[in-house]
Design an enzyme around this catalytic site. Structure first.
Site, PDB file in Angstrom:
ATOM      1  N   SER A 155      86.847  -3.793  56.814  1.00  0.00           N
ATOM      2  CA  SER A 155      86.914  -2.323  56.965  1.00  0.00           C
ATOM      3  C   SER A 155      85.705  -1.706  56.279  1.00  0.00           C
ATOM      4  O   SER A 155      85.209  -2.249  55.281  1.00  0.00           O
ATOM      5  CB  SER A 155      88.183  -1.780  56.299  1.00  0.00           C
ATOM      6  OG  SER A 155      88.122  -0.363  56.214  1.00  0.00           O
ATOM      7  N   TYR A 168      93.202  -1.603  48.543  1.00  0.00           N
ATOM      8  CA  TYR A 168      92.927  -1.879  49.960  1.00  0.00           C
ATOM      9  C   TYR A 168      91.429  -2.169  50.143  1.00  0.00           C
ATOM     10  O   TYR A 168      91.045  -3.159  50.777  1.00  0.00           O
ATOM     11  CB  TYR A 168      93.351  -0.696  50.832  1.00  0.00           C
ATOM     12  CG  TYR A 168      93.010  -0.874  52.297  1.00  0.00           C
ATOM     13  CD1 TYR A 168      93.751  -1.729  53.105  1.00  0.00           C
ATOM     14  CD2 TYR A 168      91.939  -0.188  52.878  1.00  0.00           C
ATOM     15  CE1 TYR A 168      93.434  -1.899  54.452  1.00  0.00           C
ATOM     16  CE2 TYR A 168      91.625  -0.360  54.222  1.00  0.00           C
ATOM     17  CZ  TYR A 168      92.369  -1.214  55.003  1.00  0.00           C
ATOM     18  OH  TYR A 168      92.047  -1.390  56.334  1.00  0.00           O
TER      19      TYR A 168
HETATM   20  N1  LIG Z   1      93.507   1.425  61.619  1.00  0.00           N
HETATM   21  C1  LIG Z   1      92.433   1.609  60.867  1.00  0.00           C
HETATM   22  O1  LIG Z   1      91.993   2.726  60.610  1.00  0.00           O
HETATM   23  C2  LIG Z   1      91.720   0.401  60.319  1.00  0.00           C
HETATM   24  C3  LIG Z   1      90.436   0.594  59.782  1.00  0.00           C
HETATM   25  C4  LIG Z   1      89.761  -0.487  59.254  1.00  0.00           C
HETATM   26  C5  LIG Z   1      90.345  -1.739  59.286  1.00  0.00           C
HETATM   27  N2  LIG Z   1      91.592  -1.897  59.822  1.00  0.00           N
HETATM   28  C6  LIG Z   1      92.179  -3.257  59.782  1.00  0.00           C
HETATM   29  O2  LIG Z   1      92.516  -3.654  61.100  1.00  0.00           O
HETATM   30  C7  LIG Z   1      93.553  -4.623  61.043  1.00  0.00           C
HETATM   31  C8  LIG Z   1      94.635  -4.262  62.039  1.00  0.00           C
HETATM   32  O3  LIG Z   1      95.239  -3.046  61.623  1.00  0.00           O
HETATM   33  P1  LIG Z   1      95.800  -1.953  62.630  1.00  0.00           P
HETATM   34  O4  LIG Z   1      95.127  -0.695  62.330  1.00  0.00           O
HETATM   35  O5  LIG Z   1      95.808  -2.475  64.011  1.00  0.00           O
HETATM   36  O6  LIG Z   1      97.294  -1.812  62.050  1.00  0.00           O
HETATM   37  P2  LIG Z   1      98.718  -1.878  62.727  1.00  0.00           P
HETATM   38  O7  LIG Z   1      98.737  -1.130  64.011  1.00  0.00           O
HETATM   39  O8  LIG Z   1      99.668  -1.484  61.645  1.00  0.00           O
HETATM   40  O9  LIG Z   1      98.893  -3.424  63.047  1.00  0.00           O
HETATM   41  C9  LIG Z   1      98.992  -4.368  62.006  1.00  0.00           C
HETATM   42  C10 LIG Z   1      99.385  -5.706  62.587  1.00  0.00           C
HETATM   43  O10 LIG Z   1      99.543  -6.627  61.514  1.00  0.00           O
HETATM   44  C11 LIG Z   1     100.833  -7.204  61.589  1.00  0.00           C
HETATM   45  N3  LIG Z   1     101.372  -7.483  60.277  1.00  0.00           N
HETATM   46  C12 LIG Z   1     101.600  -6.609  59.260  1.00  0.00           C
HETATM   47  N4  LIG Z   1     102.163  -7.243  58.229  1.00  0.00           N
HETATM   48  C13 LIG Z   1     102.298  -8.545  58.588  1.00  0.00           C
HETATM   49  C14 LIG Z   1     102.822  -9.695  57.954  1.00  0.00           C
HETATM   50  N5  LIG Z   1     103.349  -9.636  56.721  1.00  0.00           N
HETATM   51  N6  LIG Z   1     102.787 -10.887  58.614  1.00  0.00           N
HETATM   52  C15 LIG Z   1     102.286 -10.948  59.862  1.00  0.00           C
HETATM   53  N7  LIG Z   1     101.769  -9.898  60.515  1.00  0.00           N
HETATM   54  C16 LIG Z   1     101.782  -8.707  59.887  1.00  0.00           C
HETATM   55  C17 LIG Z   1     101.689  -6.183  62.317  1.00  0.00           C
HETATM   56  O11 LIG Z   1     102.745  -6.789  63.019  1.00  0.00           O
HETATM   57  P3  LIG Z   1     104.286  -6.913  62.538  1.00  0.00           P
HETATM   58  O12 LIG Z   1     104.659  -5.632  61.898  1.00  0.00           O
HETATM   59  O13 LIG Z   1     104.993  -7.213  63.824  1.00  0.00           O
HETATM   60  O14 LIG Z   1     104.307  -8.085  61.605  1.00  0.00           O
HETATM   61  C18 LIG Z   1     100.696  -5.624  63.332  1.00  0.00           C
HETATM   62  O15 LIG Z   1     100.662  -6.459  64.468  1.00  0.00           O
HETATM   63  C19 LIG Z   1      94.020  -4.662  59.580  1.00  0.00           C
HETATM   64  O16 LIG Z   1      93.440  -5.763  58.933  1.00  0.00           O
HETATM   65  C20 LIG Z   1      93.472  -3.364  59.016  1.00  0.00           C
HETATM   66  O17 LIG Z   1      93.266  -3.417  57.626  1.00  0.00           O
HETATM   67  C21 LIG Z   1      92.279  -0.858  60.351  1.00  0.00           C
END
Ligand SMILES: NC(=O)c1ccc[n+]([C@@H]2O[C@H](COP(=O)([O-])OP(=O)(O)OC[C@H]3O[C@@H](n4cnc5c(N)ncnc54)[C@H](OP(=O)(O)O)[C@@H]3O)[C@@H](O)[C@H]2O)c1
Length: 275
Positions: A155, A168
């Site tokens: 990120s 984070y």
């Molecule tokens: N959204 C942003 O603004 C942003 C910005 C920079 C980086 N990111 C990064 O992008 C990545 C994806 O995030 P996202 O934004 O797509 O979030 P999201 O929509 O909340 O998706 C997160 C995913 O991770 C899974 N997950 C969460 N806890 C878990 C666990 N304990 N074991 C296995 N799977 C787990 C969730 O599935 P389940 O709940 O089904 O387990 C879901 O599929 C993350 O690494 C995040 O830090 C996001």
């Protein structure tokens, strides 16, 4: 485009005759679900990993109806030792897996002093320990085959302590550093490692972390983010920062760091520290 390393072995697929298979963590929602869709459209078989079986089933059913790829579901809580071991075993043993997308991640809202210790531990287990262990599980097989790709989702927050998202951000700085280190170690063995640094992206992550909806920043769409990250992958980038317009700024940042390296070998303290 930010190309900081010449990848000489661009081999996303080990063998053109076999269908490549991609394992994606956090595939039930957001960025991971969109990676799943895009890799399916590219003809990759998939292994989808997350906790929510119903969401994984629904995504798999849709992608099976829209594409010809085969899809396995591996339900796992990556903060659980036994579940993590199961995913590690899959990565070690399934020789068809040629790409790992280390995407599952979470955030925790609020000030450091207000966060609960158990939430901090869970965040580190997911964002740091699982990412490292899964990369470690697959890297020896990739290296032995002289191919394979690891995509780590970091990120921009990992570059910005000023955001006051300290834990984070620290987990994401870890992912960036790990990716850069693995690029040095694994690129000569033919293994690609890409770190992707999204900015704020419109997923459920913010809500799940308990962020105040009134204070959310403007967001990039998930589709735009993943398509840009894949464009970076296709271009051979080691570090991809989709929202960064001026790619040269990253190169300047790296140059400033490199300029310090010779001094790190000094065996006497710098003059300003001498009595
Ligand atoms: N959204 C942003 O603004 C942003 C910005 C920079 C980086 N990111 C990064 O992008 C990545 C994806 O995030 P996202 O934004 O797509 O979030 P999201 O929509 O909340 O998706 C997160 C995913 O991770 C899974 N997950 C969460 N806890 C878990 C666990 N304990 N074991 C296995 N799977 C787990 C969730 O599935 P389940 O709940 O089904 O387990 C879901 O599929 C993350 O690494 C995040 O830090 C996001």
């Amino acid at each position: 485009m930010i190309i900081i390393m010449n990848i000489t072995h661009h081999m996303p697929e080990f063998n053109a005759m076999t269908t490549p298979k991609t394992l994606i963590t956090g595939a039930s929602a957001g960025i991971g679900a969109t990676y799943a869709e895009r890799f399916a459209q590219r003809g990759h078989d998939l292994v989808l990993v997350a906790r929510d079986q119903a969401k994984l089933d629904a995504l798999a059913a849709r992608l099976r109806s829209e594409t010809d790829v085969s899809i396995e579901i591996l339900r796992a809580d990556l903060t659980d030792a036994a579940d993590l071991a199961q995913v590690e075993a899959k990565l070690r043993e399934d020789a068809a897996i040629t790409t790992l997308v280390n995407n599952a991640g979470a955030s925790v809202a609020g000030a450091f002093t207000a966060q609960r210790p158990e939430d901090i531990s869970r965040l580190i287990a997911l964002n740091v320990t699982a990412v490292t262990r899964l990369g470690h599980a697959v890297a020896p097989r990739f290296a032995a085959s002289g191919g394979g790709t690891i995509i780590n989702i970091a990120s921009v927050v990992g570059l910005v302590p000023e955001f006051s998202m300290s834990v984070y951000g620290a987990t994401k700085a870890f992912v960036l550093f790990l990716s850069q280190g693995l690029q040095v170690e694994l690129a000569p063995l033919g293994v690609r490692v890409q770190a992707v640094l999204p900015g704020a992206t419109g997923t459920e992550l913010w809500d799940k972390a308990g962020s105040d909806p009134a204070k959310l920043p403007p967001m990039m769409t998930v589709a735009a983010l993943v398509d840009a990250a894949l464009a970076g992958l296709d271009a051979g980038e080691a570090i991809t920062i989709p929202p960064l317009s001026e790619a040269g700024l990253w190169d300047s940042y790296q140059s400033a760091r490199h300029a310090m390296l010779p001094g790190f070998g000094n065996t006497v303290p710098a003059a300003r520290y001498r009595a």
